[in-house]
Design an enzyme around this catalytic site. Sequence first.
Site, short mmCIF file in Angstrom:
data_model
loop_
_atom_site.label_atom_id
_atom_site.label_comp_id
_atom_site.label_asym_id
_atom_site.label_seq_id
_atom_site.Cartn_x
_atom_site.Cartn_y
_atom_site.Cartn_z
N HIS A 46 -3.79 12.92 -4.65
CA HIS A 46 -4.77 13.97 -4.91
C HIS A 46 -5.71 13.55 -6.06
CE1 HIS A 46 -6.39 17.99 -4.82
NE2 HIS A 46 -6.17 18.13 -6.12
N GLU A 68 -2.96 13.01 2.08
CA GLU A 68 -2.52 14.28 1.48
C GLU A 68 -2.03 15.26 2.54
OE1 GLU A 68 -4.63 16.00 -2.34
OE2 GLU A 68 -6.05 15.33 -0.86
N ASN A 401 9.79 -17.81 0.27
CA ASN A 401 10.63 -18.95 0.59
C ASN A 401 12.11 -18.52 0.70
OD1 ASN A 401 10.81 -22.03 0.70
ND2 ASN A 401 12.34 -21.49 -0.83
#
Length: 665
Positions: A46, A68, A401
Amino acid sequence: METNQYLEVFLDESREHLQSVNDHLLNLENNPEDLSYVQEVFRSAHTLKGMAATMGYEDIANLTHKMENVLDDIRNEKLKVSSRLLDILLEAVEALENMIASISSGGDGKQDVTHLVSMLEEIGNEDALSSEKRSKESATKGQGSESIILNEFEKTLINESKEQGFDSLFIKVTLNDSTVLKAARTYMVFDVLEKLGEVIKSEPSVEKLEEEEFDYEFSLIFLTKESPEEVKKKILKVSEIKDVSVTKLDSFTGANKQEKPESRQSNNKNKGNSSKSPKVNAASTKTIRVNIDRLDQLMNLFEELVIDRGRLEEIAKDLNNKELSETVEKMTRISGDLQSIILTMRMMPIEQVFNRFPRMIRGLAKDLNKKVKLDIIGAETELDRTVIDEIGDPLVHLLRNSLDHGIELPEVREKANKDQEGLITLKAYQSGNHVFIEIEDDGAGINTDKVINKVVQNGVMTKQEADKLTDEEIFQLIFSSGFSTAEQVSDVSGRGVGLDVVKSKIESLGGNVSVESERGKGSRFIIQLPLTLSIISVLLIEIGNEKYAIPLSSIIETAILHENEVLFAHNQNVIDFRGKIVPLIFLDELFEIQDQKENDEYYSIVIVKKGDKMAALVVDAFIGQQEVVLKSLGNYLTNVFAISGATILGNGQVALIIDCNALIK
């Protein structure tokens, strides 16, 4: 509105909110029933929406608005948290991060978010039918509490607030039928109420009120210590308000009596927090954001000051003037304190680098069909800002990795009597003047046979030569340029652009990387980094007519040694240092310096270390300890062996700084 002056603040705060959204979404995935995480994500989204709309970044505002809506449905228990829902929300966060990065690099922050917006809308509509059914049921049940539906979080909040002396009020506001700007009136009502307490719920939602998607009535649940009459009186001062009804809401007190002991505990915690909160607020008002370029500029000026301080010390010593010596001494003390403060200002917790990894690991694990848990330890460890900026990419590479080559597929792990879910531990800690970062996995470990085959296949060495290598030497081969054991080229690995880049990057930061591994048990990469890159404490030494500096962080001790104590083993000179055989390195021979001193039966040595390995450096004389400014040798002298940089001494002479890590290889 001229927004350029607020751009830096907007970018900083946006990054903080996005990080908060990211963290809480990942926490929500592990605790889907805990709606407090949704509340936090909603607040950040918000705020971000409001900031972006003010700055004119419509795509960001649009995307956060749709987020929202979805989050509102979750916190109102209309939508269930699912893996797919989190995938879409995290994808939206990634898009927002890209847009912020674009603005940061001078772009317009525009991105086609149609696909994401439609996915968010779609997921919001998916549960519409069932949510409508639930709404009807809940509305019927909730008529006694003035037809506002409250979720468990809000009910708990009301009960806890009551124990702290807050009243929960149900407020129903009716606007005049002739009101033109309904959203503006609701804003003014909210503005009045926020000065008296906290609105925890509105019906319709705040977003719908902002978009004027309501008739002329709206209801609120409001926490305050003011009386209902006082609240009503203040709301009525807003123009175009037709009617206001305010009633106390006690419906949930009885329902939660059984939870009272727990509520009291949390209440006590809250009381503790609330008593502390004014102090926190007071402290936060005393901090300011400073552009890192300004700190760099300050550091550069201070480095010049340190060089001049050294020069003044030399002059004071030569002139032997008492008053000058005292003044220089005082200046040294003050500049020492100043240096400490500046260095502290540049130190930042490594948390901001580590924070981006949980989402990355989550996404990568899904792509590779693996199950993995990332455990982060020591994220509060502080490191110089310069290092923080550079260390992210090498860590990303090592983590990818570990996940790609280290952690096995769930079925393979099960066959090996391991938990299906692999564990990657990312750990940071400080030791002396260094920070260590470890990436450890409980995967398959490095397959030394595979490494040797690859090396022989590439013609780097013969099979006979490779067979003579120790495990540690074989592990070092994976840092060779272009080396890869991946059978197939994928998005993650197999292109031969790998650990050599990691190694060179870390070494360019003044650090080093080593690896430990056990077949079937896992691997551990250990990165050692200096705390700061600019000012270091060194021992100045003399070889012939030249002066060199050895970083104090690498020195164990200095000693004087008789030539009879020098032994010869494995084709090199060694000494017995407290029961351990340590190689002896004659620096004049190493750096090809003409020895102008007469033969002496005693050697001055400096014992240096790298991890648990040691070496004894033979020098002509010790000059003393000093703080120096580390200067790079520049692009023309990139491959000078065992020299990490240079410094300018007080008398203007240049001293090279010895890289002990390179010597102990």
